[in-house]
Design a protein around this motif. Structure first.
Motif, mmCIF file in Angstrom:
data_model
loop_
_atom_site.group_PDB
_atom_site.id
_atom_site.type_symbol
_atom_site.label_atom_id
_atom_site.label_comp_id
_atom_site.label_asym_id
_atom_site.label_seq_id
_atom_site.Cartn_x
_atom_site.Cartn_y
_atom_site.Cartn_z
ATOM 1 N N UNK B 114 0.704 -0.736 0.565
ATOM 2 C CA UNK B 114 -0.277 0.292 0.226
ATOM 3 C C UNK B 114 1.127 1.126 0.032
ATOM 4 N N UNK B 115 2.146 1.511 0.906
ATOM 5 C CA UNK B 115 2.537 2.353 0.624
ATOM 6 C C UNK B 115 3.909 2.655 -0.251
ATOM 7 N N UNK B 116 4.394 0.956 -1.088
ATOM 8 C CA UNK B 116 4.404 1.504 -2.658
ATOM 9 C C UNK B 116 3.921 2.245 -3.509
ATOM 10 N N UNK B 117 2.913 1.844 -3.462
ATOM 11 C CA UNK B 117 1.291 1.864 -4.502
ATOM 12 C C UNK B 117 1.286 3.473 -4.488
ATOM 13 N N UNK B 118 1.625 3.984 -3.119
ATOM 14 C CA UNK B 118 0.861 5.583 -3.250
ATOM 15 C C UNK B 118 1.669 6.532 -3.073
ATOM 16 N N UNK B 119 2.687 5.987 -3.071
ATOM 17 C CA UNK B 119 3.989 6.737 -2.790
ATOM 18 C C UNK B 119 4.800 6.624 -4.333
ATOM 19 N N UNK B 120 5.147 5.987 -5.168
ATOM 20 C CA UNK B 120 4.643 5.795 -6.491
ATOM 21 C C UNK B 120 3.575 7.062 -7.405
ATOM 22 N N UNK B 121 2.492 6.481 -7.186
ATOM 23 C CA UNK B 121 1.464 7.815 -8.013
ATOM 24 C C UNK B 121 2.234 9.435 -6.788
ATOM 25 N N UNK B 122 2.544 9.153 -5.850
ATOM 26 C CA UNK B 122 3.157 10.755 -5.203
ATOM 27 C C UNK B 122 3.618 11.461 -6.583
ATOM 28 N N UNK B 123 4.889 10.125 -6.729
ATOM 29 C CA UNK B 123 6.137 10.863 -7.554
ATOM 30 C C UNK B 123 5.911 11.302 -8.563
ATOM 31 N N UNK B 124 5.008 10.318 -9.223
ATOM 32 C CA UNK B 124 4.321 11.074 -10.733
ATOM 33 C C UNK B 124 3.610 12.022 -10.613
ATOM 34 N N UNK B 125 3.319 12.965 -9.375
ATOM 35 C CA UNK B 125 2.584 13.846 -9.182
ATOM 36 C C UNK B 125 3.660 14.604 -8.893
ATOM 37 N N UNK B 126 4.056 15.210 -7.734
ATOM 38 C CA UNK B 126 5.030 16.039 -7.393
ATOM 39 C C UNK B 126 6.033 16.085 -7.836
ATOM 40 N N UNK B 127 6.858 15.033 -8.763
ATOM 41 C CA UNK B 127 8.211 15.291 -9.871
ATOM 42 C C UNK B 127 7.816 14.901 -11.037
ATOM 43 N N UNK B 128 6.699 15.053 -12.006
ATOM 44 C CA UNK B 128 5.893 15.165 -13.610
ATOM 45 C C UNK B 128 6.628 14.143 -14.010
ATOM 46 N N UNK B 129 6.742 12.159 -13.234
ATOM 47 C CA UNK B 129 7.470 11.455 -13.917
ATOM 48 C C UNK B 129 6.109 10.304 -14.679
ATOM 49 N N UNK B 130 6.276 10.386 -15.939
ATOM 50 C CA UNK B 130 5.811 9.550 -16.988
ATOM 51 C C UNK B 130 5.490 8.107 -16.077
ATOM 52 N N UNK B 131 4.708 7.797 -15.111
ATOM 53 C CA UNK B 131 4.690 6.372 -14.610
ATOM 54 C C UNK B 131 3.646 5.870 -15.428
ATOM 55 N N UNK B 132 2.612 6.293 -16.204
ATOM 56 C CA UNK B 132 1.718 5.737 -16.527
ATOM 57 C C UNK B 132 2.052 4.043 -18.312
ATOM 58 N N UNK B 133 3.444 5.209 -18.381
ATOM 59 C CA UNK B 133 3.780 4.293 -19.470
ATOM 60 C C UNK B 133 4.602 3.101 -18.714
ATOM 61 N N UNK B 134 4.995 2.838 -17.982
ATOM 62 C CA UNK B 134 6.066 1.788 -18.025
ATOM 63 C C UNK B 134 5.322 1.545 -16.405
ATOM 64 N N UNK B 135 3.666 0.965 -16.146
ATOM 65 C CA UNK B 135 3.422 0.399 -15.770
ATOM 66 C C UNK B 135 4.077 -1.006 -14.518
ATOM 67 N N UNK B 136 4.175 -1.580 -15.955
ATOM 68 C CA UNK B 136 4.248 -3.218 -15.292
ATOM 69 C C UNK B 136 6.103 -4.090 -14.631
#
Lengths: 257, 229
Positions: B114-136
């Motif tokens: 749960x922590x990993x998923x939330x932090x990953x999402x937060x990183x995507x938003x806060x640091x403008x990192x495209x996590x959607x294209x590398x989700x797997x």
């Protein structure tokens, strides 16, 4: 109060003479930070007996019980439960022993029912759901079974811990000050359990400061003083003076002498 | 087979008990997630407003935040066992120590995930990192990272739970052991976000998986000693 249900272990059935001693210790000693809490206890309690373990605070009652549960290891000597060495076969000993301690080991954020359901799984209790409900009723907590333990008084926690003992089928039950913190009804439940365990042949060792209430239930008495047996009497109880090995620590020898 | 099924039942019961207590435990998980978010924000402030620098440092921030929050989470899962000396009662049940470790680690894994998923999402938003294209590959890294922190944390939280200085001792013991996992996780995340230009992603994920396996086996084999006198 409903009739208490004691689930009998196959180990508890049969004439006590045909079973190994429920408790058999030889020169049992335990040091805490160099000070002996037990200083050479040699004691045999026959199966099926109810025995009072008496003594003042610090006499070593709780230490003896905790060694028999496998919670702590002896510093010297040997302890056996149903013929099994607590140091060599701790897992088999744990299957045979139930323990009511000062701390009940209940989880505050779980309800009474959830606590017992967890214990039932850990004890491998068959028909767990039914047995949990029955145990809650037996200890007078059926009405509070859905409440979190965080809001329970010390007496209610103790009742719940007694309920946990009813989930297993131990052949040796160890009770540390079972009447402490209980109200009159709670004390009645302990009386009822002591009578029921005696009837089905479960061995019970009860640590207490006083004998008043226990007199009606016990076959024998063991009095501890400063970690040693001061007196032992009654049916099925045999003690021997300590004969500690030469390499015993000086603090231990001093008390033993 | 029967023994294995019994151990599995015990492990699930321990994990379920931890999850229930954690969910009811005064919003402890939410506090841990807020802590991870604050760590991320502070890292961001420390590096300044340069978007390129923030994006480049994002994998490191992600995993440091996960590890710091993870230390709090696994510690708390063991603190449950200090309720009315429940740890001693747990040790007195006639069940395999391996199953108790597996249950505690499973509970820790769920919280870490749960922590990993939330932090990953937060990183995507806060640091403008495209996590959607590398989700797997990112999801795989989060699963492996969560498992590794849970495996190590369960063992060391069990070791330190009875110590007075546990809050200090736990990170001191855990962080050096987690170094290989942290390295693998940061490298795998960097490679995944960049589209794996050097074909190294698989190797880093394998390193993480090997770390998890070693730590789970070691934890299961030794956790029992922590429960003994």
């Amino acid at each position: 109060m409903p009739q208490t249900t004691i689930y009998v272990s196959p180990r508890s059935v049969g004439a006590p003479d045909s079973r190994p001693p429920a408790v058999d210790t030889t020169d049992l000693a335990r040091l805490f930070a160099g000070s002996p809490a037990l200083a050479g206890v040699s004691l045999r309690i026959d199966a099926g007996r109810t025995v009072a373990l008496l003594g003042a605070n610090g006499a070593g009652k709780t230490t003896l019980l905790r060694i028999l549960t496998t919670a702590i290891a002896p510093s010297y000597g040997r302890a056996c439960v149903d013929g099994l060495d607590v140091g060599r076969d701790p897992h088999l000993v744990r299957e045979r022993v139930a323990y009511l301690s000062h701390a009940t080991g209940m989880y505050d954020d779980l309800t009474a029912r959830e606590n017992l359901a967890f214990a039932a799984t850990m004890l491998g209790t068959p028909d767990a759901e039914q047995r949990v409900e029955r145990a809650l009723a037996d200890v007078g907590l059926a009405q509070r079974s859905g409440d979190r333990v965080r809001g329970f008084s010390a007496g209610m926690r103790k009742r719940l811990a007694l309920g946990r003992i009813l989930l297993g089928n131990a052949s040796l039950v160890l009770l540390d000050e079972p009447y402490a913190t209980l109200d009159a009804d709670g004390m009645g439940i302990v009386d009822q359990l002591l009578a029921a365990w005696h009837q089905v042949g479960v061995t019970v060792l009860v640590a207490s400061h006083t004998t008043d209430r226990l007199e009606a239930f016990v076959d024998g008495r063991v009095i501890l003083e400063r970690g040693l047996i001061a007196a032992a009497s009654g049916h099925g109880v045999v003690s021997a003076p300590p004969s500690l090995p030469a390499d015993s620590r000086p603090a231990l020898r001093e008390v033993a002498q | 087979m029967n023994a294995l099924r019994l151990e599995l039942r015990v492990a699930v019961a321990v994990a379920r008990k931890d999850a229930l207590a954690e969910l009811r435990g005064r919003h402890a998980t939410v506090s841990t997630l807020f802590f991870a978010a604050i760590v991320l924000l502070l890292f961001g402030f420390a590096l300044g407003p340069d978007a390129a620098r923030l994006a480049a440092a994002a994998p490191g921030f992600l995993w440091l935040a996960v590890v710091f929050a993870g230390i709090l989470a696994v510690n708390r899962l063991h603190l449950l066992e200090t309720d009315d000396d429940a740890m001693e009662q747990l040790a007195l049940y006639p069940v395999s120590r391996r199953a108790i470790y597996a249950g505690k680690a499973l509970g820790g894994f769920a919280v870490m995930l749960l922590i990993g998923i939330v932090v990953l999402g937060a990183v995507g938003i806060l640091f403008a990192v495209d996590i959607a294209s590398a989700w797997l590959p990112l999801s795989t890294a989060v699963v492996l990272g969560a498992l590794g922190v849970a495996a190590v944390g369960t063992f060391y939280a069990g070791l330190t739970v009875r110590l007075r200085a546990r809050e200090v001792m736990l990170p001191l013991l855990m962080l050096p052991v987690l170094a290989p996992l942290l390295l693998g996780a940061v490298k795998a995340t960097t490679a995944a976000i960049a589209g794996d230009p050097f074909g190294e992603l698989g190797a880093w994920l394998q390193l993480m998986a090997a770390f998890d396996l070693v730590m789970l086996v070691a934890g299961a084999a030794t956790y029992g000693f922590l429960l003994e006198d």
